[in-house]
Design a protein around this motif. Structure first.
Motif, PDB file in Angstrom:
ATOM      1  N   ALA A 191      13.341  65.828  33.583  1.00 15.15           N
ATOM      2  CA  ALA A 191      13.916  64.933  34.727  1.00 15.15           C
ATOM      3  C   ALA A 191      12.887  64.733  35.372  1.00 15.15           C
ATOM      4  CB  ALA A 191      15.078  65.242  35.235  1.00 15.15           C
ATOM      5  N   GLY A 192      12.163  63.597  35.673  1.00 13.99           N
ATOM      6  CA  GLY A 192      11.139  63.066  36.580  1.00 13.99           C
ATOM      7  C   GLY A 192       9.645  63.699  36.151  1.00 13.99           C
ATOM      8  N   ALA A 193       9.461  64.100  34.847  1.00 14.02           N
ATOM      9  CA  ALA A 193       8.309  64.499  34.353  1.00 14.02           C
ATOM     10  C   ALA A 193       7.090  63.315  34.264  1.00 14.02           C
ATOM     11  CB  ALA A 193       8.309  64.992  32.905  1.00 14.02           C
ATOM     12  N   ALA A 194       7.937  62.079  34.067  1.00 17.24           N
ATOM     13  CA  ALA A 194       6.851  60.810  34.055  1.00 17.24           C
ATOM     14  C   ALA A 194       6.122  60.634  35.402  1.00 17.24           C
ATOM     15  CB  ALA A 194       7.377  59.767  33.346  1.00 17.24           C
ATOM     16  N   ASP A 195       6.757  60.797  36.404  1.00 16.61           N
ATOM     17  CA  ASP A 195       6.314  60.698  37.769  1.00 16.61           C
ATOM     18  C   ASP A 195       5.745  61.950  38.405  1.00 16.61           C
ATOM     19  OD1 ASP A 195       7.288  58.067  37.428  1.00 16.61           O
ATOM     20  OD2 ASP A 195       9.337  58.489  38.140  1.00 16.61           O
ATOM     21  N   GLU A 196       5.664  62.977  37.531  1.00 11.85           N
ATOM     22  CA  GLU A 196       5.208  64.314  38.133  1.00 11.85           C
ATOM     23  C   GLU A 196       3.711  64.159  38.567  1.00 11.85           C
ATOM     24  OE1 GLU A 196       5.436  69.102  37.216  1.00 11.85           O
ATOM     25  OE2 GLU A 196       5.723  67.493  35.655  1.00 11.85           O
ATOM     26  N   ILE A 197       3.228  64.588  39.691  1.00  5.91           N
ATOM     27  CA  ILE A 197       1.836  65.003  39.871  1.00  5.91           C
ATOM     28  C   ILE A 197       1.451  66.243  39.049  1.00  5.91           C
ATOM     29  CG2 ILE A 197       0.146  65.253  41.640  1.00  5.91           C
ATOM     30  CD1 ILE A 197       1.973  63.774  43.584  1.00  5.91           C
ATOM     31  N   THR A 198       0.338  66.071  38.444  1.00  2.00           N
ATOM     32  CA  THR A 198      -0.181  67.174  37.769  1.00  2.00           C
ATOM     33  C   THR A 198      -1.603  67.303  37.896  1.00  2.00           C
ATOM     34  OG1 THR A 198      -0.802  65.958  35.942  1.00  2.00           O
ATOM     35  CG2 THR A 198       1.466  66.789  35.980  1.00  2.00           C
ATOM     36  N   LEU A 199      -2.269  68.580  37.773  1.00  2.00           N
ATOM     37  CA  LEU A 199      -3.826  68.967  38.205  1.00  2.00           C
ATOM     38  C   LEU A 199      -4.581  67.787  37.306  1.00  2.00           C
ATOM     39  CD1 LEU A 199      -3.478  72.635  37.576  1.00  2.00           C
ATOM     40  CD2 LEU A 199      -3.776  71.296  39.703  1.00  2.00           C
ATOM     41  N   ARG A 200      -4.393  67.475  36.307  1.00  2.00           N
ATOM     42  CA  ARG A 200      -4.946  66.469  35.397  1.00  2.00           C
ATOM     43  C   ARG A 200      -4.921  64.865  35.803  1.00  2.00           C
ATOM     44  NH1 ARG A 200      -4.536  66.398  28.987  1.00  2.00           N
ATOM     45  NH2 ARG A 200      -6.211  64.788  29.155  1.00  2.00           N
ATOM     46  N   SER A 201      -3.908  64.616  36.155  1.00  4.22           N
ATOM     47  CA  SER A 201      -3.593  63.242  36.471  1.00  4.22           C
ATOM     48  C   SER A 201      -3.716  62.919  38.064  1.00  4.22           C
ATOM     49  CB  SER A 201      -2.121  62.673  36.026  1.00  4.22           C
ATOM     50  OG  SER A 201      -1.137  63.667  36.443  1.00  4.22           O
ATOM     51  N   TYR A 234      -0.400  71.853  34.882  1.00  3.79           N
ATOM     52  CA  TYR A 234      -1.699  71.208  34.134  1.00  3.79           C
ATOM     53  C   TYR A 234      -1.565  69.786  33.728  1.00  3.79           C
ATOM     54  CZ  TYR A 234      -5.811  70.768  31.220  1.00  3.79           C
ATOM     55  OH  TYR A 234      -6.874  70.391  30.793  1.00  3.79           O
ATOM     56  N   ASP A 235      -0.148  69.572  33.155  1.00  7.81           N
ATOM     57  CA  ASP A 235      -0.218  68.163  32.631  1.00  7.81           C
ATOM     58  C   ASP A 235       1.254  68.196  32.160  1.00  7.81           C
ATOM     59  OD1 ASP A 235      -0.733  65.708  31.678  1.00  7.81           O
ATOM     60  OD2 ASP A 235      -2.361  66.337  30.128  1.00  7.81           O
ATOM     61  N   ASN A 236       1.669  66.762  32.009  1.00  8.22           N
ATOM     62  CA  ASN A 236       2.990  66.723  31.817  1.00  8.22           C
ATOM     63  C   ASN A 236       3.088  66.101  30.301  1.00  8.22           C
ATOM     64  OD1 ASN A 236       2.474  63.957  32.197  1.00  8.22           O
ATOM     65  ND2 ASN A 236       3.394  63.635  33.807  1.00  8.22           N
ATOM     66  N   LEU A 237       2.027  66.206  29.578  1.00 10.61           N
ATOM     67  CA  LEU A 237       2.219  65.747  28.221  1.00 10.61           C
ATOM     68  C   LEU A 237       3.171  66.290  27.287  1.00 10.61           C
ATOM     69  CD1 LEU A 237       0.872  63.332  26.531  1.00 10.61           C
ATOM     70  CD2 LEU A 237      -0.690  65.098  25.659  1.00 10.61           C
ATOM     71  N   GLY A 238       4.161  65.666  26.670  1.00  9.27           N
ATOM     72  CA  GLY A 238       5.006  66.425  25.962  1.00  9.27           C
ATOM     73  C   GLY A 238       6.288  66.854  26.552  1.00  9.27           C
ATOM     74  N   ASP A 239       6.307  66.574  27.990  1.00  4.77           N
ATOM     75  CA  ASP A 239       7.254  66.954  28.982  1.00  4.77           C
ATOM     76  C   ASP A 239       8.361  65.900  29.406  1.00  4.77           C
ATOM     77  OD1 ASP A 239       6.931  69.553  28.561  1.00  4.77           O
ATOM     78  OD2 ASP A 239       5.431  69.858  30.236  1.00  4.77           O
ATOM     79  N   GLN A 240       8.209  64.841  28.583  1.00  5.97           N
ATOM     80  CA  GLN A 240       8.865  63.505  29.047  1.00  5.97           C
ATOM     81  C   GLN A 240      10.336  63.736  29.219  1.00  5.97           C
ATOM     82  OE1 GLN A 240       6.263  63.630  26.957  1.00  5.97           O
ATOM     83  NE2 GLN A 240       4.949  62.263  27.892  1.00  5.97           N
ATOM     84  N   GLU A 241      10.966  64.757  28.482  1.00  3.41           N
ATOM     85  CA  GLU A 241      12.460  65.108  28.271  1.00  3.41           C
ATOM     86  C   GLU A 241      12.851  65.625  29.533  1.00  3.41           C
ATOM     87  OE1 GLU A 241      10.178  68.721  26.680  1.00  3.41           O
ATOM     88  OE2 GLU A 241      10.171  66.324  26.278  1.00  3.41           O
ATOM     89  N   LYS A 291      -8.780  82.122  36.347  1.00  3.89           N
ATOM     90  CA  LYS A 291      -7.637  82.339  35.480  1.00  3.89           C
ATOM     91  C   LYS A 291      -6.442  82.323  36.209  1.00  3.89           C
ATOM     92  CE  LYS A 291      -8.002  83.710  31.421  1.00  3.89           C
ATOM     93  NZ  LYS A 291      -8.368  84.762  30.159  1.00  3.89           N
ATOM     94  N   VAL A 292      -5.686  81.286  36.185  1.00  2.10           N
ATOM     95  CA  VAL A 292      -4.249  81.143  36.850  1.00  2.10           C
ATOM     96  C   VAL A 292      -3.313  80.839  36.128  1.00  2.10           C
ATOM     97  CG1 VAL A 292      -3.492  80.792  38.912  1.00  2.10           C
ATOM     98  CG2 VAL A 292      -5.814  80.897  39.034  1.00  2.10           C
ATOM     99  N   ASN A 293      -2.137  80.929  36.245  1.00  2.00           N
ATOM    100  CA  ASN A 293      -1.027  80.450  35.600  1.00  2.00           C
ATOM    101  C   ASN A 293      -0.674  79.210  36.419  1.00  2.00           C
ATOM    102  OD1 ASN A 293      -0.898  82.283  33.760  1.00  2.00           O
ATOM    103  ND2 ASN A 293       0.810  83.432  34.541  1.00  2.00           N
ATOM    104  N   ASP A 294      -0.295  78.246  35.718  1.00  2.15           N
ATOM    105  CA  ASP A 294       0.202  76.819  36.404  1.00  2.15           C
ATOM    106  C   ASP A 294       1.623  76.891  36.852  1.00  2.15           C
ATOM    107  OD1 ASP A 294       1.327  76.381  33.900  1.00  2.15           O
ATOM    108  OD2 ASP A 294       0.608  74.322  33.662  1.00  2.15           O
TER     109      ASP A 294
END
Length: 297
Positions: free
Chosen positions: A173-183, A164-171, A111-114
Motif C-alpha cells: 500500500a502506497g509503494a508507488a508514492d513512497e520516497i526512496t533513496l534512488r528516486s 533503496y527502491d520500490n521496484l517490485g513492491d507495487q503490491e 554498508k547499511v541496511n535500508d
C-alpha cells in the motif's frame, strides 16, 4: 544544572596599522630623548617610550580572509575578531585562530541496511563551515573529529529510514508514492541536511550542502537484485504490450463491424482475436499461414 551553550560575541580590537605607527613614533621619541639629554628624567621618559612601543607591537596579530581570532585572557573568553588584515588587541590576550571557510569531505562507503533490511552501500559529500566560533572551540573537544563522527551517524540513520527502491513492491500500500533513496534525490538530500544540522548545532557548525555520492546494493545481493529488477521490467513491458494489443484487436473488430465488411460468428471472432494477439504480442515476426479451407473443415 546543565551548562549553557557558549555564544560568540564580538571582540574589542583595533586596526593594527595604527598601533604600528604609534610604536614607531614612540621608539623614535625614545631615541631622540636619549640623544638630546641623558639625564635620569630623560632616561625614564625613554624607557616609558620603549615600553609603549613594546605594548603597541606585542598586541599585533594577522587574520586572513574568512579567518576568525578567539581572544582569551588567562583562560577567559573575551570575544571573536572576524576582521581580516593586521589587527591589534590587548597584549595579554592570546589569539586562537579558527578558519570559517567552507569545508567539504566525502564520507567513506558505508554498508547499511535500508528500511526493508536490504544491505546497501552508501556515501555522501558534505559541505560545512564554522558559524559560531565559541561553540566550536569550547563546547566540543575537537570540532573536526566531531563532524566526521556525527556525519557517519547521520548517514546511517538516514539509510535505515528509507528503502533503496520500490521496484517490485507495487503490491504494498502506497509503494508507488513512497520516497526512496534512488528516486527521491531532492527529498533525501533535504532530509540529510536537516539531520546533519541538528547534530552539528552543538558545535556551532552550519551545513551548506549535503548530497549522496554513492548508492548501490551490497555485492552479496547485487546480482540477485539486478535479476529481480530485470524481471520486473520484463513484466511491466509485457503488461504494456498486452494492453496495447487488446486495444488494437478491439479497434479491428469494431472497424469490421461498423463497415459491414464481413459477418463473424463467435467462433470466428475467437480465432481472429487469438491470431491477432499472437502476432501483436510475439517477440518475433509472425509467419503467415494461408488457410485454403474454412474453420469448419
Amino acid at each position: 544544572m546543565e551548562k549553557q551553550a557558549s555564544q560568540e560575541r564580538a571582540a574589542r580590537s583595533a586596526n593594527g596599522i595604527v598601533f604600528v605607527l604609534i610604536g614607531v613614533a614612540a621608539l623614535i621619541a625614545a631615541v631622540f630623548i636619549l640623544w638630546a639629554r641623558l639625564t635620569p628624567a630623560g632616561l625614564l621618559l625613554a624607557l616609558a617610550a620603549v615600553a609603549g612601543t613594546v605594548w603597541c607591537w606585542a598586541g599585533l596579530y594577522i587574520l586572513q580572509p574568512n579567518q576568525a581570532g578567539l581572544l582569551m585572557f588567562f583562560g577567559s573568553y573575551r570575544g571573536t575578531d572576524r576582521a581580516d588584515g593586521l589587527r591589534w588587541a590587548n597584549p595579554f590576550y592570546a589569539a586562537k585562530k579558527i578558519s570559517v571557510r567552507a569545508r567539504n569531505f566525502n564520507s567513506e562507503k558505508l554498508k547499511v541496511n535500508d528500511l526493508r533490511g536490504n544491505p546497501i552501500e552508501i556515501a555522501a559529500a558534505i559541505v560545512w563551515r564554522v558559524e559560531d566560533t565559541a561553540r566550536a572551540a569550547f563546547d566540543v573537544e575537537d570540532f573536526e573529529a566531531y563532524v566526521l563522527t556525527q556525519a557517519e551517524a547521520a548517514v546511517r540513520h538516514l539509510t535505515s529510514s528509507y528503502a533503496y527502491d520500490n521496484l517490485g513492491d507495487q503490491e504494498l500500500a502506497g509503494a508507488a508514492d513512497e520516497i526512496t533513496l534512488r528516486s527521491g534525490t531532492d527529498e533525501v538530500g533535504a532530509a540529510l541536511r536537516a539531520e546533519l544540522q541538528a547534530r552539528f548545532a552543538l558545535a556551532g557548525i552550519v551545513v551548506v550542502d549535503a548530497k549522496l555520492t554513492h548508492l548501490a546494493y551490497a555485492p552479496e545481493i547485487a546480482g540477485t537484485m539486478l535479476r529481480r529488477q530485470q524481471a520486473d521490467a520484463v513484466v511491466a513491458a509485457r503488461s504494456k504490450i498486452v494492453q496495447g494489443a487488446v486495444g488494437m484487436v478491439e479497434l479491428a473488430l469494431r472497424g469490421l463491424s461498423d463497415r459491414q465488411l464481413v459477418e463473424l460468428d463467435d467462433e470466428r471472432k475467437a480465432a481472429m482475436i487469438s491470431n491477432l494477439l499472437v502476432v501483436l504480442c510475439s517477440d518475433h515476426d509472425a509467419t503467415p499461414v494461408v488457410n485454403t479451407g474454412t474453420l469448419y473443415n
